[in-house]
Design a protein around this motif. Sequence first.
Motif, PDB file in Angstrom:
ATOM      1  N   VAL A  24       1.077  -1.534   0.262  1.00 28.66           N
ATOM      2  CA  VAL A  24       0.187  -0.069   0.281  1.00 28.66           C
ATOM      3  C   VAL A  24       1.019   1.069   0.166  1.00 28.66           C
ATOM      4  CG1 VAL A  24      -1.536   1.221   1.218  1.00 28.66           C
ATOM      5  CG2 VAL A  24      -1.828  -0.887   0.737  1.00 28.66           C
ATOM      6  N   ALA A  25       1.775   1.433   0.662  1.00 25.89           N
ATOM      7  CA  ALA A  25       2.986   2.469   0.917  1.00 25.89           C
ATOM      8  C   ALA A  25       4.170   2.861  -0.015  1.00 25.89           C
ATOM      9  CB  ALA A  25       3.553   2.668   1.711  1.00 25.89           C
ATOM     10  N   LYS A  26       3.525   1.664  -1.417  1.00 28.29           N
ATOM     11  CA  LYS A  26       4.524   1.505  -2.594  1.00 28.29           C
ATOM     12  C   LYS A  26       2.905   2.558  -3.591  1.00 28.29           C
ATOM     13  CE  LYS A  26       6.994  -1.629  -3.394  1.00 28.29           C
ATOM     14  NZ  LYS A  26       7.923  -1.626  -4.396  1.00 28.29           N
ATOM     15  N   GLU A  27       1.379   2.611  -3.647  1.00 29.48           N
ATOM     16  CA  GLU A  27       0.977   3.197  -4.083  1.00 29.48           C
ATOM     17  C   GLU A  27       0.589   4.888  -3.200  1.00 29.48           C
ATOM     18  OE1 GLU A  27      -2.257   1.143  -3.924  1.00 29.48           O
ATOM     19  OE2 GLU A  27      -0.982  -0.863  -4.896  1.00 29.48           O
ATOM     20  N   GLU A  28       0.486   5.075  -2.337  1.00 29.66           N
ATOM     21  CA  GLU A  28       0.360   5.838  -1.797  1.00 29.66           C
ATOM     22  C   GLU A  28       1.492   6.603  -2.062  1.00 29.66           C
ATOM     23  OE1 GLU A  28      -2.234   6.550  -0.622  1.00 29.66           O
ATOM     24  OE2 GLU A  28      -3.071   4.565   0.804  1.00 29.66           O
TER      25      GLU A  28
END
Lengths: 270, 173
Positions: free
Chosen positions: A141-145
């Motif tokens: 998720v952090a990669k997308e955020e």
Amino acid sequence: MTQTALNTEAASASGKQVLLDFALQLADDEFLVGHTLCELFDYSGPSLESIVAILSLAQDELGHAAVFYELAHSLGGPTEDWAIYHRPPEDFQSANIAHNRVLDWPMTVVRMALYEHADAARLDALNPTTHEKLGDLVYRVAKEERFHRQHWEAWFVRLAHLPDSRQNVVRALAEYWQQAIDVLDVPDAAELEAELGLDAGALSPPALVDRFLSGVRPLFDRADVQLPAGNPSTWLPGAHSGRRGAHDAAFNEVIGEVRAVHERYPEGRW
Amino acid sequence: MRTIRTSKAPAETLTPDGVREALRSVEDPELPVSIVDLGIVHEVQVTPDRVQVVLMPTFVGCPALDVIRDRVRERLEEIAGGRTIELEYKFRPAWGPERIAGTARKSLRQTGVSLPMLDDPGGPDTDAAWTRVDCPYCGSTNVVMDSPFGPTLCRASYYCQDCKHPFERMKRL
């Protein structure tokens, strides 16, 4: 069973409950952010591209909500549909900023830029967790955020440098500053750190706020705006964060909208 | 009800490579490429009684995930020879566009999606290759990003200042 074993068991049971509450925080925040961003479709952003971007971004937030609800369900929590359509509203763990939208572009940009930075602060702090399921989700998720932040930051800087909208940005900052910090209100930090295999203090409110501040400072520099007035040592999540059932008045209205179609067509599938 | 087992012979000789080959017929619902060439089929295991496939989502919020899962399951039912099918999405390692095959890169570019090509000088997945954004229509690098979010989550929106064409660019995750 020895007393020590009993204590350990009791500790891990309450650790599981804290983790479940936390998974619901992540899920409820992302769900309501995604939902309220969808409303902007009707209202219209400043350009076609910005509307496409908002919807694409909203879809991603709803996807994040879905995987965090799945995690909560695996920890003994409700299913995603139950959580969204049937849970008593006071059981929502979201922070107020997640639903507290104003259909105004500078307000939206500032709200989202601050929310994304607060979200990044907690995801960063969670990164070293030994909890495999949560760890995999946070990693992904952090990669997308990162793209979400990039998007809202670009608009933040653009608006702050336009004479007409600069004052709106400053006004919105005052409105949402504390609400963004309230995102960092986690349930029982010490218990959660133990459950997730994190260093003691990693999720403490001051540590999370520090992460948040080091994230927003470069953005404020680029936008040439000041941090809001006030003593930084008082910038801590408040009891009025909305978490643990204490939401503001607008919350029930938003949940009513979320549930309207489902209540009218309970058998509907989409 | 779909016939699961058509003949015994192919089922007995089913191999992971065979499964991958079969999954080539499953296209991504939003891109004109097979899910195998897109690189989202992560692991395939075949035992005498089960077929296990691990997929990677391009983006967690991608609305195509359920459609892809259903199509993969349908295709696997055709070739599994009665084996139990186990299908799951995994988040780590994460999918990235470096997993896209050369042929798929070409078809993406032909449909107006910019991304580094395998024969780019220095390789397709270097910082240099990703920094140099070129228009898929005219090749110009005189381009600007409109937004990091395009019509799908995995693509950003760009505008070519030479041929005045909007285009999309795969995101590097």
